[in-house]
Scaffold this active site. Structure first.
Site, PDB file in Angstrom:
ATOM      1  N   ARG A 181      10.986  -3.728  -7.740  1.00 55.23           N
ATOM      2  CA  ARG A 181      12.297  -4.365  -7.712  1.00 55.23           C
ATOM      3  C   ARG A 181      12.252  -5.853  -8.080  1.00 55.23           C
ATOM      4  O   ARG A 181      13.265  -6.474  -8.350  1.00 55.23           O
ATOM      5  CB  ARG A 181      12.933  -4.182  -6.312  1.00 55.23           C
ATOM      6  CG  ARG A 181      13.363  -2.752  -6.052  1.00 55.23           C
ATOM      7  CD  ARG A 181      13.631  -2.506  -4.571  1.00 55.23           C
ATOM      8  NE  ARG A 181      12.400  -2.333  -3.799  1.00 55.23           N
ATOM      9  CZ  ARG A 181      12.358  -2.044  -2.499  1.00 55.23           C
ATOM     10  NH1 ARG A 181      13.482  -1.905  -1.826  1.00 55.23           N
ATOM     11  NH2 ARG A 181      11.203  -1.891  -1.875  1.00 55.23           N
TER      12      ARG A 181
ATOM     13  N   GLN B  85      -6.322   0.943  -2.120  1.00 55.15           N
ATOM     14  CA  GLN B  85      -5.437   2.105  -2.244  1.00 55.15           C
ATOM     15  C   GLN B  85      -5.312   2.398  -3.746  1.00 55.15           C
ATOM     16  O   GLN B  85      -4.579   1.705  -4.458  1.00 55.15           O
ATOM     17  CB  GLN B  85      -4.051   1.807  -1.642  1.00 55.15           C
ATOM     18  CG  GLN B  85      -3.145   3.031  -1.656  1.00 55.15           C
ATOM     19  CD  GLN B  85      -1.689   2.704  -1.294  1.00 55.15           C
ATOM     20  OE1 GLN B  85      -1.238   1.578  -1.444  1.00 55.15           O
ATOM     21  NE2 GLN B  85      -0.961   3.708  -0.855  1.00 55.15           N
TER      22      GLN B  85
ATOM     23  N   THR C  50       3.762   3.680   2.169  1.00 59.71           N
ATOM     24  CA  THR C  50       3.188   2.846   3.230  1.00 59.71           C
ATOM     25  C   THR C  50       2.284   3.645   4.176  1.00 59.71           C
ATOM     26  O   THR C  50       1.282   3.124   4.668  1.00 59.71           O
ATOM     27  CB  THR C  50       4.309   2.159   4.045  1.00 59.71           C
ATOM     28  OG1 THR C  50       5.319   3.141   4.364  1.00 59.71           O
ATOM     29  CG2 THR C  50       4.957   1.033   3.276  1.00 59.71           C
TER      30      THR C  50
ATOM     31  N   ASN D 181      14.065  -1.506  11.127  1.00 59.22           N
ATOM     32  CA  ASN D 181      12.615  -1.535  11.227  1.00 59.22           C
ATOM     33  C   ASN D 181      12.110  -2.737  10.445  1.00 59.22           C
ATOM     34  O   ASN D 181      12.360  -2.862   9.249  1.00 59.22           O
ATOM     35  CB  ASN D 181      12.065  -0.235  10.618  1.00 59.22           C
ATOM     36  CG  ASN D 181      10.556  -0.282  10.456  1.00 59.22           C
ATOM     37  OD1 ASN D 181       9.864  -0.917  11.248  1.00 59.22           O
ATOM     38  ND2 ASN D 181      10.055   0.412   9.434  1.00 59.22           N
TER      39      ASN D 181
ATOM     40  N   ASN E 283      12.045  -8.100  -1.427  1.00 56.11           N
ATOM     41  CA  ASN E 283      11.954  -7.028  -2.414  1.00 56.11           C
ATOM     42  C   ASN E 283      12.321  -7.467  -3.825  1.00 56.11           C
ATOM     43  O   ASN E 283      11.945  -6.834  -4.788  1.00 56.11           O
ATOM     44  CB  ASN E 283      12.846  -5.852  -2.013  1.00 56.11           C
ATOM     45  CG  ASN E 283      12.345  -5.195  -0.735  1.00 56.11           C
ATOM     46  OD1 ASN E 283      11.132  -5.100  -0.526  1.00 56.11           O
ATOM     47  ND2 ASN E 283      13.254  -4.775   0.123  1.00 56.11           N
TER      48      ASN E 283
HETATM   49  C1  UD1 Z   1       9.618  -0.732   4.371  1.00 56.65           C
HETATM   50  C2  UD1 Z   1       9.862   0.302   5.453  1.00 56.65           C
HETATM   51  C3  UD1 Z   1      11.265   0.100   6.007  1.00 56.65           C
HETATM   52  C4  UD1 Z   1      11.411  -1.292   6.556  1.00 56.65           C
HETATM   53  C5  UD1 Z   1      11.046  -2.349   5.481  1.00 56.65           C
HETATM   54  C6  UD1 Z   1      10.965  -3.699   6.127  1.00 56.65           C
HETATM   55  C7  UD1 Z   1       8.596   2.351   4.920  1.00 56.65           C
HETATM   56  C8  UD1 Z   1       8.683   3.719   4.362  1.00 56.65           C
HETATM   57  N1  UD1 Z   1       9.720   1.618   4.888  1.00 56.65           N
HETATM   58  O1  UD1 Z   1      10.508  -0.463   3.298  1.00 56.65           O
HETATM   59  O2  UD1 Z   1      11.512   1.030   7.044  1.00 56.65           O
HETATM   60  O3  UD1 Z   1      12.726  -1.509   7.021  1.00 56.65           O
HETATM   61  O4  UD1 Z   1       9.783  -2.045   4.894  1.00 56.65           O
HETATM   62  O5  UD1 Z   1      10.811  -4.709   5.177  1.00 56.65           O
HETATM   63  O6  UD1 Z   1       7.563   1.961   5.391  1.00 56.65           O
HETATM   64  N2  UD1 Z   1       2.793  -0.818   0.025  1.00 56.65           N
HETATM   65  C9  UD1 Z   1       1.489  -0.443  -0.173  1.00 56.65           C
HETATM   66  N3  UD1 Z   1       1.244   0.783  -0.734  1.00 56.65           N
HETATM   67  C10 UD1 Z   1       2.223   1.655  -1.064  1.00 56.65           C
HETATM   68  C11 UD1 Z   1       3.557   1.242  -0.859  1.00 56.65           C
HETATM   69  C12 UD1 Z   1       3.819   0.014  -0.286  1.00 56.65           C
HETATM   70  O7  UD1 Z   1       0.567  -1.171   0.134  1.00 56.65           O
HETATM   71  O8  UD1 Z   1       1.903   2.742  -1.552  1.00 56.65           O
HETATM   72  C13 UD1 Z   1       3.063  -2.144   0.598  1.00 56.65           C
HETATM   73  C14 UD1 Z   1       3.832  -3.032  -0.379  1.00 56.65           C
HETATM   74  O9  UD1 Z   1       2.939  -3.815  -1.173  1.00 56.65           O
HETATM   75  C15 UD1 Z   1       4.695  -3.892   0.537  1.00 56.65           C
HETATM   76  C16 UD1 Z   1       4.829  -3.068   1.815  1.00 56.65           C
HETATM   77  O10 UD1 Z   1       3.876  -2.027   1.729  1.00 56.65           O
HETATM   78  O11 UD1 Z   1       4.082  -5.114   0.824  1.00 56.65           O
HETATM   79  C17 UD1 Z   1       6.216  -2.508   1.996  1.00 56.65           C
HETATM   80  O12 UD1 Z   1       6.578  -1.708   0.903  1.00 56.65           O
HETATM   81  P1  UD1 Z   1       8.044  -1.700   0.322  1.00 56.65           P
HETATM   82  O13 UD1 Z   1       8.077  -0.768  -0.827  1.00 56.65           O
HETATM   83  O14 UD1 Z   1       8.530  -3.078   0.100  1.00 56.65           O
HETATM   84  O15 UD1 Z   1       8.850  -1.039   1.542  1.00 56.65           O
HETATM   85  P2  UD1 Z   1      10.394  -1.106   1.822  1.00 56.65           P
HETATM   86  O16 UD1 Z   1      11.106  -0.186   0.919  1.00 56.65           O
HETATM   87  O17 UD1 Z   1      10.844  -2.499   1.858  1.00 56.65           O
HETATM   88 CA    CA Z   2       9.841  -4.419   1.445  1.00 53.97          CA
END
Ligand code: UD1
Ligand code: CA
Length: 463
Positions: free
Chosen positions: A16, A73, A79, A170, A227
């Site tokens: 995004r 990863q 996540t 969350n 984001n």
């Molecule tokens: C996530 C949460 C959401 C919460 C929000 C808070 C989940 C499914 N959702 O959503 O409930 O309200 O954060 O800000 O957890 N990442 C990895 N590997 C992956 C995917 C993501 O390391 O495969 C890391 C990303 O680099 C990032 C973090 O996890 O720093 C969060 O990922 P992001 O896609 O931003 O989650 P949100 O959709 O914001």
């Molecule tokens: Ca996020």
């Protein structure tokens, strides 16, 4: 003693954001997001930290280097999967793991410590950290039963209309018993909606067999998730206001503070004035009595007492007591300006040091040069340091007067107490006490202009 671990999820691309740089490396006030998080963790009661990297992992690994341990990863499957990747490094350890997201740069050590404290005080196996947002769009919502007990986290995209009205979100922070965490992560299934493993599923998986509680953060700005680039601007505004306020309360006066940006690692003493449109970032220090700006940028600069800088750029350089810089000066690459200097209009100084009372008031280039005290660079003087292939040094002693429009072709040494005539192109060293004149003698041709052909009037003689 059981330890506290941090697991920071930072492997995502940040789709995004629509930028090349991986999201968690993106700068806020010129400092990468992930560094803020790692520094807050370092200041907290966490003993060891692990960062999950994946997309362009080398960018984050270079940034953090020795400051964290890395978990890889290989594919970004969500996540839940990101956390599971740490199983080999962390899974067998006894203690508590605090999961943090790499896109929450405003988190601080006070909140981290409060979460850990609450988690241990209530003997929780899992503590989900929540916040109440006026605009919860984009965040996972906290679903509670009629007794107020947390039941699940539902992602924004999966919410029913009713769930979407819930303001409690969350934050993405969780304190969890380490071994239980990795046992549970194995059971997370792919969410069919996005084809990802959601870490948020641990709530439903743990709520029946373990003690699951929540901790609500009051200072909700601190747990915002970044984001997109708009969120970056909001985070920057928040940090800018907070940092400026801190400096103002310490005796730094700021004129139009909303136009002033001070980085996280900048130290400013009292009695400093900062004028509008000024940015000071990196590891910079500004000492008492200095007046900085307007329209000035300083990155990794050390500005000593009572220095004045206006309309200028200073990078990786120092300016000593009472000197003035600008308007429109550029100091870079280890320029070290001595005390009581004047570096004035359109003067560039690169990788050079000047002694006390030296002046370059207008239109000069000083590069790879060392000068003594009381040197005067006349308007337009240039140290010619580059021969097309290599850079060469210039040495100038004390009490040297360099006339206007002088070229000093380096390598060259100008000894003490020298006078260089204006317009000289100096190619040889100048000994102590000498006057150097390196230009053609003037020729005056008498009665010359009468031989010039007079131009015809433009109207071709017509009236
Ligand atoms: C996530 C949460 C959401 C919460 C929000 C808070 C989940 C499914 N959702 O959503 O409930 O309200 O954060 O800000 O957890 N990442 C990895 N590997 C992956 C995917 C993501 O390391 O495969 C890391 C990303 O680099 C990032 C973090 O996890 O720093 C969060 O990922 P992001 O896609 O931003 O989650 P949100 O959709 O914001
Ligand atoms: Ca996020």
């Amino acid at each position: 003693m059981a330890k506290n671990y941090a697991l920071i999820l930072a492997a995502g691309k940040g789709t995004r954001m629509k930028t090349e740089l991986p999201k968690c490396a993106f700068p806020i006030l010129k400092k990468p997001m992930i560094e803020y998080i790692v520094e807050s963790v370092e200041r907290s009661r966490i003993h060891e930290s692990y960062v999950v990297v994946g997309h362009q992992r080398e960018v984050l690994e270079d940034l953090l280097d020795e400051r964290a341990q890395f978990v890889y990863q290989p594919e970004q499957l969500g996540t839940g999967h990101a956390a599971l990747c740490a199983k080999q490094s962390l899974g067998a350890k006894e203690g508590t793991t605090l999961i943090l997201l790499g896109d929450m740069p405003l988190i601080n050590e006070q909140i981290i410590d409060k979460i850990l404290y609450t988690h241990h005080k209530f003997n929780n196996d899992l503590t989900v950290v929540t916040a109440n947002f006026d605009d919860p769009e984009g965040y996972g919502r906290i679903i509670r039963d009629k007794y107020g007990k947390i039941q699940a986290i539902v992602e924004d995209a999966n919410c029913t209309e009713d769930q979407r009205q819930i303001n409690e979100v969350n934050t993405g922070l969780y304190a969890v018993d380490n071994q239980t965490l990795f046992k549970t992560l194995d059971f997370i299934e792919k969410n069919p909606y996005k084809n990802e493993y959601y870490l948020t599923d641990i709530v439903e998986l743990m709520r029946n067999d373990y003690k699951v509680g929540t901790f609500t953060v009051r200072d909700k700005n601190r747990v915002m998730g970044i984001n997109d680039l708009y969120a970056i601007s909001i985070a920057e505004k928040f940090l800018r206001d907070e940092i400026n306020r801190g400096h103002m309360l310490n005796g730094v006066s700021m004129i139009n503070p909303e136009t002033i940006t001070i980085g996280h690692n900048v130290s400013i003493e009292g009695d400093v004035t900062i004028n509008p449109n000024t940015t000071i970032t990196g590891n910079s220090t500004i000492r008492k009595g200095a007046v900085i700006g307007p329209n000035t940028e300083i990155h990794n600069g050390t500005i000593h007492q009572n220095v004045k800088v206006k309309h200028s750029l200073i990078y990786d350089s120092a300016v000593h007591e009472r000197s003035t810089v600008g308007p429109f000066a550029h100091l870079r690459n280890n320029a070290n300006i001595g005390r009581d200097n004047r570096i004035g209009n359109f003067v560039e100084v690169k990788k050079s040091s000047t002694g006390p009372n030296t002046k370059a008031s207008h239109l000069a280039y000083i590069g790879d040069t060392e000068t003594g005290a009381n040197v005067n660079f006349g308007c337009g003087s240039i140290t010619v340091n580059y021969d097309g292939k290599e850079k060469h040094n210039t040495y100038i002693g004390d009490d040297v007067f360099i006339g206007c429009n002088t070229n000093l072709i380096a390598p060259i040494t100008v000894e003490d107490n020298v006078f260089i005539a204006a317009g000289s192109t100096v190619t040889d060293d100048i000994p102590q006490g000498a006057l150097a004149i390196a230009r053609n003698r003037q020729i005056n041709k008498a009665d010359y202009t009468k031989h010039l052909v007079k131009p015809k009037p433009k109207n071709n003689g017509k009236k």
